[in-house]
Design an enzyme around this catalytic site. Structure first.
Site, PDB file in Angstrom:
ATOM      1  N   ASP A  58       0.805  -1.228   0.000  1.00 27.05           N
ATOM      2  CA  ASP A  58       0.000   0.000   0.000  1.00 27.05           C
ATOM      3  C   ASP A  58       0.835   1.273   0.000  1.00 27.05           C
ATOM      4  O   ASP A  58       0.423   2.317   0.521  1.00 27.05           O
ATOM      5  CB  ASP A  58      -0.962   0.023   1.216  1.00 27.05           C
ATOM      6  CG  ASP A  58      -1.922  -1.145   1.190  1.00 27.05           C
ATOM      7  OD1 ASP A  58      -2.227  -1.637   0.088  1.00 27.05           O
ATOM      8  OD2 ASP A  58      -2.361  -1.560   2.280  1.00 27.05           O
ATOM      9  N   LYS A  65       1.857   2.096  -5.099  1.00 30.03           N
ATOM     10  CA  LYS A  65       2.361   1.519  -6.366  1.00 30.03           C
ATOM     11  C   LYS A  65       1.414   1.839  -7.515  1.00 30.03           C
ATOM     12  O   LYS A  65       1.843   2.189  -8.611  1.00 30.03           O
ATOM     13  CB  LYS A  65       2.510  -0.017  -6.229  1.00 30.03           C
ATOM     14  CG  LYS A  65       3.517  -0.437  -5.176  1.00 30.03           C
ATOM     15  CD  LYS A  65       3.537  -1.935  -4.967  1.00 30.03           C
ATOM     16  CE  LYS A  65       2.289  -2.484  -4.356  1.00 30.03           C
ATOM     17  NZ  LYS A  65       2.051  -2.127  -2.957  1.00 30.03           N
ATOM     18  N   GLY A  94      -4.614  -4.251  -3.809  1.00 30.56           N
ATOM     19  CA  GLY A  94      -5.609  -3.207  -4.038  1.00 30.56           C
ATOM     20  C   GLY A  94      -4.847  -1.951  -4.393  1.00 30.56           C
ATOM     21  O   GLY A  94      -4.211  -1.341  -3.535  1.00 30.56           O
ATOM     22  N   HIS A  95      -4.809  -1.604  -5.664  1.00 24.17           N
ATOM     23  CA  HIS A  95      -4.016  -0.462  -6.120  1.00 24.17           C
ATOM     24  C   HIS A  95      -4.969   0.653  -6.541  1.00 24.17           C
ATOM     25  O   HIS A  95      -5.846   0.445  -7.371  1.00 24.17           O
ATOM     26  CB  HIS A  95      -3.117  -0.875  -7.292  1.00 24.17           C
ATOM     27  CG  HIS A  95      -2.127  -1.931  -6.926  1.00 24.17           C
ATOM     28  ND1 HIS A  95      -1.260  -2.487  -7.819  1.00 24.17           N
ATOM     29  CD2 HIS A  95      -1.855  -2.524  -5.734  1.00 24.17           C
ATOM     30  CE1 HIS A  95      -0.497  -3.379  -7.201  1.00 24.17           C
ATOM     31  NE2 HIS A  95      -0.856  -3.420  -5.936  1.00 24.17           N
ATOM     32  N   GLN A 104       1.904  -6.073  -3.343  1.00 20.50           N
ATOM     33  CA  GLN A 104       2.379  -6.151  -1.958  1.00 20.50           C
ATOM     34  C   GLN A 104       3.690  -5.362  -1.784  1.00 20.50           C
ATOM     35  O   GLN A 104       3.975  -4.487  -2.575  1.00 20.50           O
ATOM     36  CB  GLN A 104       2.548  -7.620  -1.519  1.00 20.50           C
ATOM     37  CG  GLN A 104       1.227  -8.382  -1.371  1.00 20.50           C
ATOM     38  CD  GLN A 104       0.636  -8.889  -2.664  1.00 20.50           C
ATOM     39  OE1 GLN A 104       1.310  -9.537  -3.430  1.00 20.50           O
ATOM     40  NE2 GLN A 104      -0.631  -8.617  -2.896  1.00 20.50           N
TER      41      GLN A 104
HETATM   42  P1  GDP Z   1      -0.762   0.335  -3.534  1.00 21.31           P
HETATM   43  O1  GDP Z   1      -1.373  -0.937  -3.080  1.00 21.31           O
HETATM   44  O2  GDP Z   1       0.701   0.404  -3.279  1.00 21.31           O
HETATM   45  O3  GDP Z   1      -1.108   0.660  -4.956  1.00 21.31           O
HETATM   46  O4  GDP Z   1      -1.384   1.493  -2.635  1.00 21.31           O
HETATM   47  P2  GDP Z   1      -2.941   1.665  -2.248  1.00 21.31           P
HETATM   48  O5  GDP Z   1      -3.689   2.180  -3.417  1.00 21.31           O
HETATM   49  O6  GDP Z   1      -3.450   0.441  -1.581  1.00 21.31           O
HETATM   50  O7  GDP Z   1      -2.818   2.757  -1.114  1.00 21.31           O
HETATM   51  C1  GDP Z   1      -2.226   4.002  -1.343  1.00 21.31           C
HETATM   52  C2  GDP Z   1      -3.247   5.109  -1.038  1.00 21.31           C
HETATM   53  O8  GDP Z   1      -2.582   6.337  -0.979  1.00 21.31           O
HETATM   54  C3  GDP Z   1      -4.297   5.246  -2.108  1.00 21.31           C
HETATM   55  O9  GDP Z   1      -5.496   5.654  -1.504  1.00 21.31           O
HETATM   56  C4  GDP Z   1      -3.752   6.370  -3.002  1.00 21.31           C
HETATM   57  O10 GDP Z   1      -4.781   7.087  -3.674  1.00 21.31           O
HETATM   58  C5  GDP Z   1      -3.104   7.239  -1.966  1.00 21.31           C
HETATM   59  N1  GDP Z   1      -1.921   7.995  -2.402  1.00 21.31           N
HETATM   60  C6  GDP Z   1      -0.898   7.629  -3.210  1.00 21.31           C
HETATM   61  N2  GDP Z   1       0.037   8.583  -3.251  1.00 21.31           N
HETATM   62  C7  GDP Z   1      -0.390   9.582  -2.448  1.00 21.31           C
HETATM   63  C8  GDP Z   1       0.168  10.832  -2.045  1.00 21.31           C
HETATM   64  O11 GDP Z   1       1.268  11.221  -2.409  1.00 21.31           O
HETATM   65  N3  GDP Z   1      -0.570  11.581  -1.173  1.00 21.31           N
HETATM   66  C9  GDP Z   1      -1.782  11.183  -0.715  1.00 21.31           C
HETATM   67  N4  GDP Z   1      -2.433  11.969   0.135  1.00 21.31           N
HETATM   68  N5  GDP Z   1      -2.332  10.013  -1.065  1.00 21.31           N
HETATM   69  C10 GDP Z   1      -1.633   9.219  -1.919  1.00 21.31           C
HETATM   70  P1  IMO Z   2      -0.963  -4.197  -2.262  1.00 25.51           P
HETATM   71  O1  IMO Z   2      -0.544  -4.768  -3.600  1.00 25.51           O
HETATM   72  C1  IMO Z   2      -1.094  -4.559   2.058  1.00 25.51           C
HETATM   73  C2  IMO Z   2      -1.086  -8.651   3.675  1.00 25.51           C
HETATM   74  C3  IMO Z   2      -2.351  -9.060   4.391  1.00 25.51           C
HETATM   75  C4  IMO Z   2      -1.780 -10.051   5.382  1.00 25.51           C
HETATM   76  C5  IMO Z   2      -0.695 -10.747   4.567  1.00 25.51           C
HETATM   77  C6  IMO Z   2      -1.101 -12.062   3.907  1.00 25.51           C
HETATM   78  O2  IMO Z   2      -2.254  -3.447  -2.313  1.00 25.51           O
HETATM   79  O3  IMO Z   2       0.149  -3.447  -1.623  1.00 25.51           O
HETATM   80  P2  IMO Z   2      -2.659 -12.653   1.830  1.00 25.51           P
HETATM   81  O4  IMO Z   2      -4.116 -12.350   1.576  1.00 25.51           O
HETATM   82  O5  IMO Z   2      -1.738 -12.130   0.805  1.00 25.51           O
HETATM   83  O6  IMO Z   2      -2.429 -14.117   2.125  1.00 25.51           O
HETATM   84  O7  IMO Z   2      -2.340 -11.882   3.225  1.00 25.51           O
HETATM   85  O8  IMO Z   2      -0.315  -9.838   3.556  1.00 25.51           O
HETATM   86  N1  IMO Z   2      -1.298  -8.144   2.296  1.00 25.51           N
HETATM   87  C7  IMO Z   2      -1.272  -6.848   1.976  1.00 25.51           C
HETATM   88  N2  IMO Z   2      -1.107  -5.737   2.732  1.00 25.51           N
HETATM   89  N3  IMO Z   2      -1.209  -4.456   0.732  1.00 25.51           N
HETATM   90  C8  IMO Z   2      -1.334  -5.559  -0.046  1.00 25.51           C
HETATM   91  O9  IMO Z   2      -1.313  -5.509  -1.393  1.00 25.51           O
HETATM   92  C9  IMO Z   2      -1.405  -6.828   0.573  1.00 25.51           C
HETATM   93  N4  IMO Z   2      -1.554  -8.084   0.109  1.00 25.51           N
HETATM   94  C10 IMO Z   2      -1.469  -8.874   1.178  1.00 25.51           C
HETATM   95  O10 IMO Z   2      -2.958  -7.953   5.031  1.00 25.51           O
HETATM   96  O11 IMO Z   2      -1.151  -9.379   6.439  1.00 25.51           O
HETATM   97 MG    MG Z   3      -2.866  -1.568  -1.814  1.00 24.70          MG
END
Ligand code: GDP
Ligand code: IMO
Ligand code: MG
Length: 425
Positions: A13, A16, A40-41, A219
């Site tokens: 999270d 990416k 979840g991106h 991840q």
């Molecule tokens: P990922 O799994 O690495 O793609 O990240 P996620 O989407 O799960 O979580 C990142 C969160 O941060 C999302 O809600 C993005 O919209 C938000 N985000 C990404 N970059 C920034 C930033 O520079 N500032 C803020 N405020 N939010 C950001």
């Molecule tokens: P992105 O791509 C954050 C964590 C779960 C749990 C562990 C194992 O959005 O960064 P799983 O369902 O993979 O067997 O869970 O890994 N986990 C993540 N945490 N972002 C993710 O993906 C994750 N994918 C798995 O919360 O601790």
């Molecule tokens: Mg994510």
């Protein structure tokens, strides 16, 4: 732009999705190479929020999107995701690896029973990869075969004992499951057949030509099955190396490895987290950053930036440069610190502990840093020309401190979730 691998440098999270969306504009192919619907991106653009679980986040730019061999796929969820994008007027150009493994409902049922102590996402990831390693799982090529129903029924025979023993199904429920799921999954196979190919070939041909390939990791490095905080990890490799194994990146062809880190740290699920905040400080940071899981909606655990863990992730994944996200969020909270060392029993250690109980014991040693200047959107947009010298002193010194510690440059700074809230240095 060079071929690039994007990986998370923390526990997932990191942002990416946002960075892949930014970089995809100058890429031709975007390739997912690990994980499945646990990812979840999030991409925010022009006021719309898009959540990607399977589809590479480059889809919004109309680029060729690939789900590589290292990905595990729940066909029902993937279909729903494709439909949500087509309903919104997009035209995904998707290719799926024939060799990618299939997630079935029984994998999710096992995950629901066994994943609690890790705090998994419940998407059936662990059971699918473990049955892949046991060589009893089915691949996409099986469900698109003419005799898909027969293949599915045969494969279910191999897991029957597990399902009955684990009280997932009674004998009767198992038989009903076999009958219904073999029909349902063979139907998915028919739907997906036109999009299935040897994706490695597409990536190899593109990688050897002038085309630019962007590999999108899921991840984060600290969730890697081999080098993460085992057992509190996911079930696939999350290192840049996984782009070679699971995505078809070609050894020997020059590639840039970009790690994504937040300006602080978050984690979802169980496991050690040396710089974790609690109480009001945690609530303030969580709310300032809207830190709730993109896949499960769970509140994310939040903490100070852990440079000791980040440096380990950089070394283990071979990360060459960093993109730092959420500097805008850090500006909204007080008491900024960064962890620069770990202590056990009062003594500094010079290694990142492999043993989770030991990592639970470490005491994070902090360095205070000045509060981050809270810039308005207008002030940020005035800094677009991409020189670190133009940044306010507090942000410049935060970046410099990190770069000096981890010994690689921060080449991208993200200051908001939108595509244009990004400075490339
Ligand atoms: P990922 O799994 O690495 O793609 O990240 P996620 O989407 O799960 O979580 C990142 C969160 O941060 C999302 O809600 C993005 O919209 C938000 N985000 C990404 N970059 C920034 C930033 O520079 N500032 C803020 N405020 N939010 C950001
Ligand atoms: P992105 O791509 C954050 C964590 C779960 C749990 C562990 C194992 O959005 O960064 P799983 O369902 O993979 O067997 O869970 O890994 N986990 C993540 N945490 N972002 C993710 O993906 C994750 N994918 C798995 O919360 O601790
Ligand atoms: Mg994510």
């Amino acid at each position: 732009m060079k071929n690039t691998i994007v990986v998370g440098a923390q526990w997932g999270d990191e942002g990416k999705g946002k960075l892949v969306d930014v970089l995809a504009e100058q890429s031709d192919l975007v390739v997912r190479f690990n994980g499945g619907g646990n990812a979840g991106h999030t991409v925010m653009h022009a006021g719309e929020t898009y959540k990607f679980h399977y589809m590479p986040s480059g889809m919004l730019h109309g680029k060729v999107c690939i789900l590589g061999t290292g990905v595990v796929i729940n066909p029902k969820d993937l279909l729903e995701e494709i439909k949500s994008f087509t309903d919104a007027g997009h035209k995904p150009k998707l290719w799926i690896s024939a060799r990618a493994h299939v997630i079935f409902p029984h994998h999710q049922l096992i995950d629901a029973k066994e994943g609690g102590k890790i705090g998994t996402t419940g998407r059936g990831i662990g059971p699918t990869y473990s049955q892949k390693a046991s060589r009893i799982n089915l691949r996409i090529l099986d469900i698109i075969a003419d005799n898909a129903q027969e293949r599915i029924k045969n494969a279910l025979k191999d897991v029957k004992d597990i399902l009955i023993y684990e009280n997932i199904f009674t004998e009767k429920a198992y038989l009903e499951y076999c009958a219904s799921i073999s029909v349902e999954y063979a139907e998915y196979g028919k739907t997906f057949k036109p999009f299935v190919t040897d994706t490695e070939d597409l990536v190899r041909i593109a990688g050897n030509s002038d085309e630019v390939v962007l590999f999108e990791g899921a991840q984060g490095t600290l969730l890697d099955l081999n080098y993460g905080t085992y057992p509190f990890v996911t079930s696939s490799s999350t290192l840049a190396a996984a782009a070679f194994v699971g995505g078809g990146a070609i050894p020997g062809v020059p590639i840039r490895i970009l790690g994504i880190t937040k300006a602080y740290t978050t984690r979802v699920g169980e496991g050690p987290f040396p710089t974790e905040l609690d109480g009001e400080a945690a609530t303030n940071l969580r709310e300032a950053g809207h830190e709730y899981g993109a896949t499960t909606g769970r509140p994310r655990r939040v903490g100070h930036l852990d440079l000791f863990a980040l440096r380990y992730a950089i070394r283990i994944s071979g990360i060459q440069e960093l993109a730092m996200t959420k500097i805008d969020t850090l500006a909204l909270v007080n008491g900024i610190k960064v962890c620069t060392a770990y202590k056990i029993d009062g003594k500094e250690i010079d290694y990142f502990p492999a043993d989770a109980p030991t990592l639970e014991l470490v005491e994070a040693v902090y360095t205070d840093v000045p509060p981050i200047t809270d810039l308005t959107k207008k002030e940020w947009s005035g800094l677009k020309h991409g020189s670190k010298a133009d940044l306010p002193e507090s942000i410049r010194s935060y970046i410099k401190f990190i770069e000096d510690f981890v010994e690689i440059p921060i080449t991208i700074l993200s200051h908001g979730p939108e595509r244009n809230e990004t400075i490339v240095f």
